[in-house]
Design an enzyme around this catalytic site. Structure first.
Site, PDB file in Angstrom:
ATOM      1  N   LYS A  22      44.168 -12.559  16.057  1.00  0.00           N
ATOM      2  CA  LYS A  22      42.742 -12.209  16.191  1.00  0.00           C
ATOM      3  C   LYS A  22      42.405 -11.015  15.284  1.00  0.00           C
ATOM      4  O   LYS A  22      41.430 -11.035  14.543  1.00  0.00           O
ATOM      5  CB  LYS A  22      42.437 -11.826  17.649  1.00  0.00           C
ATOM      6  CG  LYS A  22      41.110 -11.087  17.820  1.00  0.00           C
ATOM      7  CD  LYS A  22      40.899 -10.553  19.220  1.00  0.00           C
ATOM      8  CE  LYS A  22      41.514  -9.219  19.512  1.00  0.00           C
ATOM      9  NZ  LYS A  22      40.711  -8.028  19.332  1.00  0.00           N
ATOM     10  N   ASN A  23      43.256  -9.985  15.346  1.00  0.00           N
ATOM     11  CA  ASN A  23      42.910  -8.753  14.636  1.00  0.00           C
ATOM     12  C   ASN A  23      43.079  -8.869  13.120  1.00  0.00           C
ATOM     13  O   ASN A  23      42.612  -8.021  12.371  1.00  0.00           O
ATOM     14  CB  ASN A  23      43.719  -7.580  15.184  1.00  0.00           C
ATOM     15  CG  ASN A  23      43.219  -7.162  16.556  1.00  0.00           C
ATOM     16  OD1 ASN A  23      42.167  -7.646  17.000  1.00  0.00           O
ATOM     17  ND2 ASN A  23      43.935  -6.288  17.226  1.00  0.00           N
ATOM     18  N   CYS A 129      33.217   2.429  24.512  1.00  0.00           N
ATOM     19  CA  CYS A 129      34.139   1.306  24.672  1.00  0.00           C
ATOM     20  C   CYS A 129      35.065   1.624  25.833  1.00  0.00           C
ATOM     21  O   CYS A 129      35.385   2.786  26.065  1.00  0.00           O
ATOM     22  CB  CYS A 129      34.904   1.170  23.363  1.00  0.00           C
ATOM     23  SG  CYS A 129      36.274   0.041  23.418  1.00  0.00           S
ATOM     24  N   ARG A 134      35.473   5.542  20.367  1.00  0.00           N
ATOM     25  CA  ARG A 134      35.976   4.908  19.138  1.00  0.00           C
ATOM     26  C   ARG A 134      34.995   5.125  17.988  1.00  0.00           C
ATOM     27  O   ARG A 134      34.199   4.255  17.657  1.00  0.00           O
ATOM     28  CB  ARG A 134      36.236   3.422  19.380  1.00  0.00           C
ATOM     29  CG  ARG A 134      37.389   3.210  20.333  1.00  0.00           C
ATOM     30  CD  ARG A 134      37.646   1.768  20.602  1.00  0.00           C
ATOM     31  NE  ARG A 134      38.180   1.055  19.456  1.00  0.00           N
ATOM     32  CZ  ARG A 134      38.370  -0.256  19.438  1.00  0.00           C
ATOM     33  NH1 ARG A 134      38.043  -0.982  20.497  1.00  0.00           N
ATOM     34  NH2 ARG A 134      38.863  -0.842  18.386  1.00  0.00           N
ATOM     35  N   ASP A 321      48.201  -1.803  21.623  1.00  0.00           N
ATOM     36  CA  ASP A 321      47.720  -3.064  22.198  1.00  0.00           C
ATOM     37  C   ASP A 321      48.751  -3.735  23.107  1.00  0.00           C
ATOM     38  O   ASP A 321      48.458  -4.772  23.701  1.00  0.00           O
ATOM     39  CB  ASP A 321      47.303  -4.038  21.077  1.00  0.00           C
ATOM     40  CG  ASP A 321      46.052  -3.567  20.358  1.00  0.00           C
ATOM     41  OD1 ASP A 321      45.359  -2.683  20.892  1.00  0.00           O
ATOM     42  OD2 ASP A 321      45.774  -4.076  19.255  1.00  0.00           O
ATOM     43  N   ILE A 343      47.300   6.697  20.566  1.00  0.00           N
ATOM     44  CA  ILE A 343      46.235   6.168  19.699  1.00  0.00           C
ATOM     45  C   ILE A 343      44.875   6.261  20.404  1.00  0.00           C
ATOM     46  O   ILE A 343      43.914   6.781  19.838  1.00  0.00           O
ATOM     47  CB  ILE A 343      46.507   4.688  19.307  1.00  0.00           C
ATOM     48  CG1 ILE A 343      47.936   4.516  18.785  1.00  0.00           C
ATOM     49  CG2 ILE A 343      45.473   4.201  18.278  1.00  0.00           C
ATOM     50  CD1 ILE A 343      48.270   5.174  17.492  1.00  0.00           C
ATOM     51  N   ARG A 413      38.341 -12.955  24.942  1.00  0.00           N
ATOM     52  CA  ARG A 413      38.035 -12.395  23.624  1.00  0.00           C
ATOM     53  C   ARG A 413      39.251 -12.462  22.711  1.00  0.00           C
ATOM     54  O   ARG A 413      39.100 -12.514  21.490  1.00  0.00           O
ATOM     55  CB  ARG A 413      37.616 -10.929  23.762  1.00  0.00           C
ATOM     56  CG  ARG A 413      36.351 -10.742  24.533  1.00  0.00           C
ATOM     57  CD  ARG A 413      35.970  -9.301  24.568  1.00  0.00           C
ATOM     58  NE  ARG A 413      35.859  -8.788  23.194  1.00  0.00           N
ATOM     59  CZ  ARG A 413      35.426  -7.586  22.893  1.00  0.00           C
ATOM     60  NH1 ARG A 413      35.052  -6.766  23.831  1.00  0.00           N
ATOM     61  NH2 ARG A 413      35.354  -7.202  21.641  1.00  0.00           N
TER      62      ARG A 413
HETATM   63  N1  EPU Z   1      39.409   6.681  14.604  1.00  0.00           N
HETATM   64  C1  EPU Z   1      38.605   7.738  14.283  1.00  0.00           C
HETATM   65  N2  EPU Z   1      37.589   7.503  13.397  1.00  0.00           N
HETATM   66  C2  EPU Z   1      37.383   6.301  12.812  1.00  0.00           C
HETATM   67  C3  EPU Z   1      38.221   5.232  13.153  1.00  0.00           C
HETATM   68  C4  EPU Z   1      39.243   5.454  14.054  1.00  0.00           C
HETATM   69  O1  EPU Z   1      38.764   8.841  14.782  1.00  0.00           O
HETATM   70  O2  EPU Z   1      36.462   6.176  12.002  1.00  0.00           O
HETATM   71  C5  EPU Z   1      40.497   6.900  15.583  1.00  0.00           C
HETATM   72  C6  EPU Z   1      40.370   6.020  16.820  1.00  0.00           C
HETATM   73  O3  EPU Z   1      39.509   6.595  17.781  1.00  0.00           O
HETATM   74  C7  EPU Z   1      41.798   5.910  17.282  1.00  0.00           C
HETATM   75  C8  EPU Z   1      42.579   5.896  15.959  1.00  0.00           C
HETATM   76  O4  EPU Z   1      41.709   6.456  14.983  1.00  0.00           O
HETATM   77  O5  EPU Z   1      42.157   7.064  18.002  1.00  0.00           O
HETATM   78  C9  EPU Z   1      43.021   4.534  15.510  1.00  0.00           C
HETATM   79  O6  EPU Z   1      41.940   3.601  15.599  1.00  0.00           O
HETATM   80  P1  EPU Z   1      41.786   2.403  14.571  1.00  0.00           P
HETATM   81  O7  EPU Z   1      40.648   2.686  13.667  1.00  0.00           O
HETATM   82  O8  EPU Z   1      43.104   2.134  13.933  1.00  0.00           O
HETATM   83  O9  EPU Z   1      41.376   1.204  15.534  1.00  0.00           O
HETATM   84  P2  EPU Z   1      40.505  -0.035  15.068  1.00  0.00           P
HETATM   85  O10 EPU Z   1      40.830  -0.338  13.678  1.00  0.00           O
HETATM   86  O11 EPU Z   1      39.084   0.173  15.447  1.00  0.00           O
HETATM   87  C10 EPU Z   1      42.220  -1.919  15.632  1.00  0.00           C
HETATM   88  C11 EPU Z   1      42.325  -3.064  16.582  1.00  0.00           C
HETATM   89  C12 EPU Z   1      42.536  -2.546  17.999  1.00  0.00           C
HETATM   90  C13 EPU Z   1      43.801  -1.703  18.013  1.00  0.00           C
HETATM   91  C14 EPU Z   1      43.679  -0.566  16.990  1.00  0.00           C
HETATM   92  C15 EPU Z   1      44.923   0.289  16.874  1.00  0.00           C
HETATM   93  C16 EPU Z   1      40.947  -4.807  15.637  1.00  0.00           C
HETATM   94  C17 EPU Z   1      39.766  -5.664  15.750  1.00  0.00           C
HETATM   95  N3  EPU Z   1      41.109  -3.858  16.560  1.00  0.00           N
HETATM   96  O12 EPU Z   1      41.083  -1.175  16.029  1.00  0.00           O
HETATM   97  O13 EPU Z   1      42.741  -3.713  18.806  1.00  0.00           O
HETATM   98  O14 EPU Z   1      43.999  -1.155  19.288  1.00  0.00           O
HETATM   99  O15 EPU Z   1      43.410  -1.124  15.688  1.00  0.00           O
HETATM  100  O16 EPU Z   1      46.007  -0.471  16.485  1.00  0.00           O
HETATM  101  O17 EPU Z   1      41.770  -4.987  14.762  1.00  0.00           O
HETATM  102  C18 EPU Z   1      42.691  -5.013  20.744  1.00  0.00           C
HETATM  103  O18 EPU Z   1      42.993  -5.991  20.050  1.00  0.00           O
HETATM  104  O19 EPU Z   1      42.720  -5.035  21.998  1.00  0.00           O
HETATM  105  C19 EPU Z   1      42.293  -3.761  20.088  1.00  0.00           C
HETATM  106  C20 EPU Z   1      41.603  -2.809  20.699  1.00  0.00           C
END
Ligand code: EPU
Length: 439
Positions: A22-23, A129, A134, A321, A343, A413
């Site tokens: 999915k991701n 969220c 996030r 995750d 994280i 989802r």
């Molecule tokens: N963060 C910031 N600022 C940003 C972006 C992220 O501070 O602009 C912080 C976040 O708050 C968090 C850390 O950086 O503390 C890492 O977040 P990341 O950006 O890596 O998360 P994401 O890319 O939004 C994806 C997955 C998540 C998974 C995370 C971490 C998708 C669609 N989502 O989210 O998946 O937990 O990476 O590996 O790819 C799930 O599938 O259940 C899920 C939540």
């Protein structure tokens, strides 16, 4: 809002086919906005989040077509979900509405592609969220460094580009380390920017690598993906390609732990255990045996599970995750385990629900202390987010009596046909439609 009824006590035994990630699929569908001509994606799972993303790119002018399932091996394998064709037909629109963004935060992935290809983008700011705060500041900062200008207007991020984005060297990490979707967003934009971009502090997750591989097939010049330094030499144009999405490492890890918690034995097919190296390391200490097979893994577990310590980390560390699912397993370990979430430090909504089932978990800031118990008991519990719901399903399968999990739309989802896959290997799990669930 459907519910699951699970009668615990059955051991899982048999084979499970792992779906496409999915991701990986979500940002890859968004990245097709960059290309001219048709892109064909294989292994895109049928999930409500994927429906939201295809609806979004559809609104942004793409023609989307799900082909008939392909059972024969063509190219690198069959595609039982049917290949997904996406082609940009109209580039006038550039807005991701709140209605879609609020149901799926990954909508933010259209920001980079829209700015790079159409020179403008309006994306609703994702709100709160259930797994914590996030922000998307790192996405915006990275794109700003490439020359995009931003303002916020009525709950939206409005970005514009004068001329063309310009490559540069930038640091992309934040207080919690690298960002997965932020890295993908900026990498996608840099693929069409002028000159070279170097992303330092980039996320190394397999989903980033998968997206980079697809962009390369489209004609992008990318090196270093899968490492913290990604180099992108911008090109003038990208063209549609054919690409297979990687297997879902989180679904695979969930089934490994589901086998272990029921003291069962599962063969998981179509998965890449190299993507789960830290998970296997921790599970080995718990007493879960994972033996590699060709393109898969066979899982079995000791009857007696050992307690462990685990800290979630960016790839290749233990993924956030799978934190909730590991916690469900550790509820039944013989002693005290300590799980720290680095994280998303607030990602603990499953703790209260597991405790309702007889677990003994105490939260101390970003850490949970889990005192193993002899058994869990069935109860009515509430799914709060995708992975927390998976943890509750696991707990329900081993609990004494019946567990009812409400709000399973969270699990829909991200887990393709989960109750069918579990029932096929012996779980007593049933989906009840809202009316029956309430009665
Ligand atoms: N963060 C910031 N600022 C940003 C972006 C992220 O501070 O602009 C912080 C976040 O708050 C968090 C850390 O950086 O503390 C890492 O977040 P990341 O950006 O890596 O998360 P994401 O890319 O939004 C994806 C997955 C998540 C998974 C995370 C971490 C998708 C669609 N989502 O989210 O998946 O937990 O990476 O590996 O790819 C799930 O599938 O259940 C899920 C939540």
């Amino acid at each position: 809002m459907d519910s699951f009824l699970i009668r615990g006590g059955n051991r899982l035994k048999g084979k499970v086919e792992i779906s496409g990630s999915k991701n990986s699929a979500l940002p890859i569908v968004a990245a097709t906005l960059l290309a001219e001509g048709k892109t064909t994606l294989h292994g895109v799972p049928r999930l409500s989040d994927i429906d939201s993303m295809t609806k979004l790119v559809g609104e942004l002018g793409c023609h989307i077509y799900r082909n008939e399932p392909r059972t024969k091996t063509v190219g690198d394998g069959p595609d039982l979900n049917g290949p997904l064709d996406i082609e940009v037909m109209d580039e006038k629109k550039s807005e991701a509405r709140y209605d879609i963004v609020k149901t799926m935060r990954a909508s933010i992935c259209v920001l980079g592609p829209l700015l790079a290809k159409r020179g403008k983008a309006t994306v609703s700011i994702p709100g709160g969220c259930s797994i914590g705060d996030r922000p998307v500041d790192l996405h915006v900062r990275g794109l700003q460094k490439l020359g995009a200008e931003f303002r916020t207007e009525g709950g939206n991020i409005v970005g514009t580009v004068r001329g063309r984005l310009k490559g540069c060297r930038m640091y992309l990490g934040g207080a919690q380390g690298p960002t997965v979707l932020g890295t993908i967003n900026v990498m996608c934009a840099a693929a069409l920017a002028e000159g070279e971009t170097v992303l330092v502090g980039a996320a190394c997750e397999p989903e980033v690598t998968d997206c980079a591989e697809m962009l390369i097939k489209m004609g992008a010049k990318i090196k270093g993906h899968g490492t913290p330094e990604i180099r992108i030499e911008g090109v003038d144009k990208l063209v549609g390609c054919e690409h297979r999405i990687i297997p879902d490492r989180i679904e695979c890890g969930t089934f490994i732990m589901a086998a272990a918690i029921t003291n069962g034995e599962l063969e998981l097919k179509h998965c890449n255990v190299d993507h789960l190296i830290a998970v296997m390391d921790r599970l080995d200490e718990v007493g879960v045996k994972c033996e590699r097979t060709e393109g898969g893994v066979v899982v079995s577990a000791n009857r007696r599970l050992s307690p462990i310590e685990m800290v979630t980390q960016p790839f290749p560390g233990f993924p956030t995750d799978l934190q909730a699912q590991l916690m469900a397993l550790l509820c039944l370990a013989d002693g005290i385990s300590v799980v720290t979430e680095r994280i998303f430090p607030d990602r603990f909504l499953h703790v209260g629900e597991l405790n309702r089932m007889g677990a003994r978990i105490r939260k101390e800031g970003p850490t949970a202390i889990i005192q193993g118990v002899k058994e869990l008991q069935g109860a009515s519990v509430m799914a709060s987010d995708l992975r927390a719901s998976a943890a509750l399903v696991m707990a329900g399968m081993v609990a004494k009596g019946t567990t009812r999990i409400d709000r399973v739309y969270h699990i829909d989802r991200g887990y393709e046909k989960i109750e069918q896959k579990l029932a096929a290997v012996g779980a007593d799990i049933e989906r009840v439609k809202e009316a029956k669930a309430v009665a």
